[in-house]
Design a protein around this motif. Structure first.
Motif, PDB file in Angstrom:
ATOM      1  N   LYS A 151     -34.388  -5.947  -7.686  1.00  0.00           N
ATOM      2  CA  LYS A 151     -35.409  -5.217  -6.953  1.00  0.00           C
ATOM      3  C   LYS A 151     -36.565  -4.810  -7.875  1.00  0.00           C
ATOM      4  N   ASP A 152     -37.773  -4.750  -7.301  1.00  0.00           N
ATOM      5  CA  ASP A 152     -38.934  -4.290  -8.063  1.00  0.00           C
ATOM      6  C   ASP A 152     -38.684  -2.867  -8.546  1.00  0.00           C
ATOM      7  N   ARG A 153     -39.279  -2.544  -9.687  1.00  0.00           N
ATOM      8  CA  ARG A 153     -39.137  -1.177 -10.169  1.00  0.00           C
ATOM      9  C   ARG A 153     -40.472  -0.660 -10.693  1.00  0.00           C
ATOM     10  N   THR A 199     -46.251  -2.089 -11.570  1.00  0.00           N
ATOM     11  CA  THR A 199     -44.905  -2.350 -11.045  1.00  0.00           C
ATOM     12  C   THR A 199     -44.310  -3.592 -11.698  1.00  0.00           C
ATOM     13  N   GLU A 200     -43.066  -3.486 -12.112  1.00  0.00           N
ATOM     14  CA  GLU A 200     -42.359  -4.621 -12.700  1.00  0.00           C
ATOM     15  C   GLU A 200     -41.618  -5.359 -11.598  1.00  0.00           C
ATOM     16  N   ALA A 201     -42.004  -6.591 -11.381  1.00  0.00           N
ATOM     17  CA  ALA A 201     -41.409  -7.367 -10.293  1.00  0.00           C
ATOM     18  C   ALA A 201     -39.976  -7.751 -10.623  1.00  0.00           C
ATOM     19  N   GLY A 202     -39.117  -7.667  -9.641  1.00  0.00           N
ATOM     20  CA  GLY A 202     -37.733  -8.070  -9.822  1.00  0.00           C
ATOM     21  C   GLY A 202     -37.623  -9.571 -10.029  1.00  0.00           C
ATOM     22  N   ARG A 308     -39.461 -10.909 -17.555  1.00  0.00           N
ATOM     23  CA  ARG A 308     -39.916  -9.996 -16.514  1.00  0.00           C
ATOM     24  C   ARG A 308     -41.441 -10.079 -16.422  1.00  0.00           C
ATOM     25  N   GLN A 310     -45.124  -8.678 -14.173  1.00  0.00           N
ATOM     26  CA  GLN A 310     -45.675  -7.656 -13.304  1.00  0.00           C
ATOM     27  C   GLN A 310     -45.880  -8.236 -11.908  1.00  0.00           C
ATOM     28  N   ALA A 311     -45.773  -7.392 -10.902  1.00  0.00           N
ATOM     29  CA  ALA A 311     -45.924  -7.842  -9.524  1.00  0.00           C
ATOM     30  C   ALA A 311     -47.280  -8.486  -9.300  1.00  0.00           C
TER      31      ALA A 311
END
Length: 318
Positions: A151-153, A199-202, A308, A310-311
């Motif tokens: 999940k995104d965080r 936001t860090e994309a999952g 990882r 970024q969104a």
């Protein structure tokens, strides 16, 4: 998220490749999830940097021996090496019966709880960080592929900026880190998102074996950061692939391409492509890269760190 290949041969082991098993290491949780468990997997654990004490979930694709014959031995060793809290095992119909029969006839008794989940297409596990789902593949017997979605965080919390705003440390920091809006004692309202980085994309991982090319594999692999896909045969041996319902290198590449995946890692290679033979594994790699350039060939103990992003980066490249 770190992927380690513990077995990359199909059917039978070779001197350099054990049969199917792939480990997913989740360092932030001190957990290891295992996908398939061919004979000798417990030995591969010992030769790797993985800790069997961290094993907590096992996902089985189908009931062929090169994917399950190592399961009872590994589970028994887990108990002797230091009992885990619990191991959840997911797989097709018949898996629970197989484990019960093996335990009964070998008089194996586990010192820790084991829960076997008979899977059906759809979501089979979810928590605050991950969703795991499965879907049908096309093989000689019932076979499932798996998809793991992180999940995104919220991005990194800027503590120095929070201090500069005079926000007292404590419970408020936790809410701000989650991106919530909080009201300070002096009446100011602070939006936590403004104190956090992007936001860090999952990340997304798909595991597809054993199967011939099918839409089920494409669906599981949709926009995955990594697709792990069997490539038992070279394109020249496509007729064998159709007969045995396995994939060629080009089929694996076509799945990754159709799914708009980021990277393909092929595994489950037939021993017929050993060095010195007319067709070698490097030929399979060339075939796949002609269709999907970002392709790699797995080998035993090959480890890949899933990056990882970024969104916003994912949006700009999709």
């Amino acid at each position: 998220m770190q992927i380690t290949f513990l077995g990359t041969s199909s059917g039978v082991p070779t001197r350099s490749r054990n049969v199917s098993s792939v480990a997913l290491r989740l360092p932030q949780r001190a957990e290891v999830w295992l996908f398939d468990c061919g004979e000798g997997t417990q030995h591969q654990f010992l030769r790797s940097d993985l800790k069997v004490s961290q094993l907590c979930r096992i996902f089985i694709t189908h009931m062929h021996g090169d994917h399950i014959f190592g399961l009872m031995g590994l589970l028994a060793s887990c108990g002797l090496a230091g009992s885990p809290t619990r191991i959840d095992i997911y797989g097709p119909p018949g898996l629970d019966e197989y484990l019960r029969a093996s335990g009964r006839y070998s008089q194996t008794h586990f010192s820790y709880p084991i829960k076997v989940h008979t899977v059906q297409p759809g979501v089979l596990y979810e928590d605050d960080e991950f969703v795991v789902s499965c879907g049908p593949l096309k093989h000689r017997i019932t076979s499932f592929g798996y998809r793991v979605v992180e999940k995104d965080r919220v991005g990194r919390f800027d503590v120095e900026k929070a201090k500069a705003l005079g926000i007292p440390s404590g419970p408020l920091y936790g809410k701000l880190k989650r991106g919530e809006t909080v009201t300070l004692p002096d009446g100011r309202k602070i939006n936590g998102a403004e104190l956090c980085g992007p936001t860090e994309a999952g990340r997304k991982i798909a595991y597809c074996t054993d199967t011939i090319f099918c839409e089920g594999a494409v669906e599981l692999a949709q926009e995955a950061d990594v697709v792990i896909h069997e490539a038992t045969f070279a394109h020249q041996d496509a007729e064998l692939a159709y007969q045995r319902l396995h994939s060629t290198s080009t089929m694996a590449a076509q799945v990754a391409l159709a799914a708009q995946a980021k990277r393909l890692i092929m595994t489950h290679f037939s021993p017929r492509y050993a060095p010195g033979n007319a067709i070698q594994l490097s030929d399979l790699q060339d075939e796949a890269r002609a269709i999907f350039p970002n392709t790699e060939m797995a080998y035993d103990f090959f480890t890949y760190e899933v990056p990882r992003r970024q969104a916003t980066e994912l949006i700009s490249t999709s």
